[in-house]
Design an enzyme around this catalytic site. Sequence first.
Site, PDB file in Angstrom:
ATOM      1  N   ASP A 284       0.852  -1.175   0.000  1.00 17.61           N
ATOM      2  CA  ASP A 284       0.000   0.000   0.000  1.00 17.61           C
ATOM      3  C   ASP A 284       0.899   1.240   0.000  1.00 17.61           C
ATOM      4  O   ASP A 284       2.133   1.145   0.069  1.00 17.61           O
ATOM      5  CB  ASP A 284      -0.956  -0.035   1.216  1.00 17.61           C
TER       6      ASP A 284
ATOM      7  N   GLU B 126     -10.702   6.460   4.510  1.00 15.22           N
ATOM      8  CA  GLU B 126      -9.683   5.842   5.359  1.00 15.22           C
ATOM      9  C   GLU B 126      -9.807   6.300   6.812  1.00 15.22           C
ATOM     10  O   GLU B 126     -10.903   6.544   7.314  1.00 15.22           O
ATOM     11  CB  GLU B 126      -8.302   6.107   4.756  1.00 15.22           C
TER      12      GLU B 126
HETATM   13  C1  GLC Z   1      -4.480   4.239   0.025  1.00 12.40           C
HETATM   14  C2  GLC Z   1      -5.360   3.084   0.376  1.00 12.40           C
HETATM   15  C3  GLC Z   1      -5.457   2.042  -0.718  1.00 12.40           C
HETATM   16  C4  GLC Z   1      -5.307   2.688  -2.076  1.00 12.40           C
HETATM   17  C5  GLC Z   1      -3.912   3.276  -2.174  1.00 12.40           C
HETATM   18  C6  GLC Z   1      -3.695   4.027  -3.491  1.00 12.40           C
HETATM   19  O1  GLC Z   1      -3.731   4.633   1.144  1.00 12.40           O
HETATM   20  O2  GLC Z   1      -5.094   2.396   1.597  1.00 12.40           O
HETATM   21  O3  GLC Z   1      -6.723   1.393  -0.566  1.00 12.40           O
HETATM   22  O4  GLC Z   1      -5.494   1.730  -3.099  1.00 12.40           O
HETATM   23  O5  GLC Z   1      -3.607   4.152  -1.090  1.00 12.40           O
HETATM   24  O6  GLC Z   1      -4.549   5.150  -3.558  1.00 12.40           O
END
Ligand code: GLC
Length: 613
Positions: free
Chosen positions: A314, A505
């Site tokens: 991530d 988030e």
């Molecule tokens: C974010 C999220 C993830 C996402 C990634 C790219 O922090 O946790 O779900 O796909 O970054 O945006």
Amino acid sequence: MIRKSVLLPTACLLLGTASAATPFTTGAPAANAPYRNAALPVDARVNDLLLHMTLDEKIGQMTQAERAAVRDLNDMAVFGIGSVLSGGGSAPADNTPQGWAAMVDAFQAAALRSRLGIPMLYGTDAVHGHNNVPGATLFPHNIGLGASGDPDLARRVGRATAEEMAGTGVRWNFSPCLCVARDVRWGRTYESFGETPALPTALSTIIDGYQGAGGLAQPGAVLATAKHYLGDGGTAFGSSVTEGYLLDQGDTRLSEAELRRVHLPPFRAAVARNVGSVMVSFSGWNGTKLHAHRYLLTDVLKKELGFTGFVVSDWAGVDQIPGGYPAAVRAAINAGIDMVMVPNEYVRFVDTLSAEVRAGRVPMSRIDDAVARILRQKFRLGLFERPMTDASFQRTFGSAGHRALAREAVQKSLVLLRNDGVLPLPPGARVFVAGQSADDVGRQSGGWTLTWQGQNGPVPGGTSLLAGLREVGGGTVTYARAAQPGQARAADVGLVVVGETPYAEGKGDRASLALNAEDTANIRTVCADGPCVVVTVSGRPLILPGTPMNALVAAWLPGSEGAGLADVLYGRAPFTGRLPVSWPRSDDQLPLNADTRPYDPLFPAGFGLTTRP
Ligand code: GLC
């Protein structure tokens, strides 16, 4: 024989870094090299290409950079960057399908100028439609699809989303979240299909929609991502170490048996659907970060479940591993991460991993496995044959057909929790509507809408719930954001729409789900005047005041097609939705799940009244 992978330009060997001054444009393999032959089996092409690759070209494929962090398009060839992403809201200046296609194709053209001409893969979060692009069809967030309980609907939503992405050149979707949301105070609850594994497992059909029935090389197919592996929805309240977060990116404290029972089944289903990528969770399990968890990433996901796609970190998730950056990179790659969403300091990542391999702390076999997994998906996607955007899909963007599908999804996502007979509303009924969330497409779309967090206000192409009522109802529909006493008396029924300000988030983590004061006042004022219907527009259950109400509807985050709510309120379509998560009586019951005890919800998971004709 000295393996080609150590034949580095002298300058690099002297400097000990991968920051080559010039692209690897010399010594390109013959045009008829096996890896360029689309008639050969994918694995034969992968194995051939690996033999041609230097160590730094391999590490380049393991590197994902954010579009805004790429200093110079030439870096695409200099470092052989394998993937570029748009984080939430990261869009080209020309934020149209054509502008996206031009941006993606520019990165691709730069990548193809590398010595081996390996195409890059562009990814983004299109988690409820191609939500970064104005005018895209916005579908209900996953919690609404979970309420529909309809695997075929999920698949069709996936296909429509993939088509709108394909026309912009984006061939990788960081979706679906197969998280099992165990505590609805979590800001990502709405990204979950439900609180127990059954719904995320059943609705993993959305992967088939994204990746296409005929295989990834079919036009309009995009690579799907099962995320966030593993246990992201099971973190303990207060366990997050991220500033300002309460649950997100926290620690899941469970026995292995419980972790497997609750959180693993949706990923098993995703692997069975041949999902091309899995994204690692920021969270930890019993104190160990998933990004460094070799047992779960390699032994369970890759060996036990047989996952043959690639594992992507991530956003800067590797940086959260304790012990300093080199140790973190080493731990992440050795644990089984194949591609790193760096996403900004990509030169530092390339140099660090290169040094770790040269020092023998990351085996070349691990690098080769990671790169093979990445290349396999690129060959499956047909990227070597068709690397540029298929603009023919731009005609599907925000199309009437996709909007009709989204409207159907809204209808099927609604859950009727109370009804004394006031619903369905008779055609022509005089309705008084109150509440900020009634006339705000941004609020009804939630996070991951035009920006990372989403925002109040208009969304191009969207229909608000209020506009939908006026379109469908046939009677007078009056509106006030804040109702005044007596205002609803002139109508046959009052309709109060309550909700949340968009979030994404951990910024959506809440200690309390109590309704905000403005919405609470509206319920009390309107329901004092006569028959009232309350509609919640939220990413999760809300704790409502005890005011008597004639009907209560959970609409979740319906997206752009607000008229879908009116269709059902006026009886043009039945209520069929069921709660995908338990609805608590109070905050102190949380976490509250149907498979744990004590269990005394206001409304249980699976509950929903119908108005079937
Ligand atoms: C974010 C999220 C993830 C996402 C990634 C790219 O922090 O946790 O779900 O796909 O970054 O945006």
